[in-house]
Enzyme design. Structure first.
Site: not given
Ligand code: TRP
Length: 357
Positions: A115, A217, A220
């Site tokens: 991240k 994956k 969002k």
């Protein structure tokens, strides 16, 4: 001495665009746990702000996750549904755990590395300390079981490390105060204050992939809306996205081996299996030899049948924000009633004055 009561805790971040991957990988697996455990399901808004969140959208997203829990069949009367920031004990225990966890432990967290990306200097301190807040979420209730996806296993191991170090560092104090509970560590019977929480990893589709690229994956943040089914899509949109999902030109195999090297086919079969509560092998037994022209409509029908009522109920709930806010306030009151005495114990154990006033 009584054993620590079995309790489930889990959390979902309110970062928007809740999608089929979040549902199949998390929420759907939470629902049956309600029959077996006392459960606490949290909307982890404090975790969400480790990355910038627009304030107006954040509030909407907190209500969105709450609506998803309830529309999926979590009962907020029998169990607890609330947002993290309403229960101050999460932040308080996270600080105490920041002083238990070691820099070296957090430095090893793969999610932080992913991240934070290349420019770690620009990551928030909160993003680095994220796992000690997660440990606090769980241990503020002395939760014994946490349903999570594979990607959270490392954070759960860290939670156990923190619990164990706390139990060790304060073992004589815990014993002197009579606050120890029996637990097994390896083959040893020991006394500790915090349980060593177990992950509950499961569900047939822990990983749902993008409908446009079977190697990524479902996310969002994918720029293509067609890559994901979001939990507010209506039946027409759900069916359309499945119809437009990327596939290859071959028929479905009748054995699992035949899915190798066919990520898009594998993803659709795995979504079918998860929605139908079946395994992939049995889906292939039924559809082996079928073309996508046959399989996709069957999947669309199944998805509309299973997800449609949930997204419909979510849209209804989201139109009633006051109803959602009342559920969260009630959940927060009941969560606090559990966490408050635990935090008082912890502060007493550490040696602070006034913990039990
Ligand atoms: N880190 C989890 C995720 O991103 C969310 C989370 C926060 C959580 N606190 C938790 C999950 C406690 C389980 C238990 O998926």
């Amino acid at each position: 001495m009584t054993k620590i009561q079995e309790r489930v805790f889990s959390g979902i971040q309110p970062t928007g665009n809740l999608h089929l991957g979040n549902y199949l990988g998390a929420i759907k697996n939470f629902v049956p746990l309600q029959d077996q455990y006392d459960c606490i399901f949290c909307v982890v808004d404090l975790h969400a702000i480790t990355n910038w969140q627009d304030p107006v959208e954040l509030a909407d997203n907190i209500r969105e996750v709450t609506a998803a829990y309830i529309a999926s069949g979590i009962d907020p009367k029998k169990h607890i549904v609330f947002n993290q920031s309403q229960v101050v004990q999460h932040s308080e225990l996270a600080w105490l755990f920041n002083c238990v966890a070691r820099m070296g432990w957090l430095n090893r967290m793969t999610q932080f590395k992913e991240k934070a990306g290349k420019d770690r200097e620009k990551a928030s301190v909160g993003l680095f300390a994220y796992p000690s807040l997660m440990a606090a979420d769980i241990l503020a209730y002395r939760a014994t079981h946490v349903p999570v996806g594979e990607d959270q296993k490392q954070h759960l191991e860290l939670t156990r490390d923190i619990a164990q170090k706390f139990n060790n560092d304060f073992s004589s104090r815990i014993e002197a105060l009579g606050l120890g509970e029996p637990m097994t560590v390896g083959d040893e019977q020991v006394q500790g204050y915090f349980p060593l929480t177990e992950p509950l990893i499961g569900g047939p589709a822990a990983r749902v992939m993008s409908l446009r690229d079977g190697s990524k994956k479902m996310s969002k943040s994918d720029p293509s809306d067609l890559s994901r089914i979001v939990m507010t899509d209506d039946s027409d949109l759900i069916a359309k996205k499945i119809r437009k999902a990327k596939t290859d030109a071959d028929a479905l195999p009748s054995e699992l081996d035949g899915l190798q090297g066919r990520p898009e086919a594998e993803n659709l079969v795995s979504i079918f299996a998860a929605l139908a509560d079946r395994d992939k092998a049995s889906v292939l037994q039924e559809f082996g030899g079928a073309q996508f022209g046959t399989f996709k409509p069957a999947l669309a029908e199944l998805a509309v049948e299973t997800i449609g009522p949930i997204t419909g109920e979510m849209r209804r709930l989201q139109a009633e924000p006051a109803e959602i806010d009342a559920i969260l306030a009630d959940g927060a009151d009941r969560a606090r009633a559990i966490a408050e005495p635990i935090l008082a114990d912890v502060k007493e154990i550490i040696g602070f004055i006034g913990a039990r006033r």
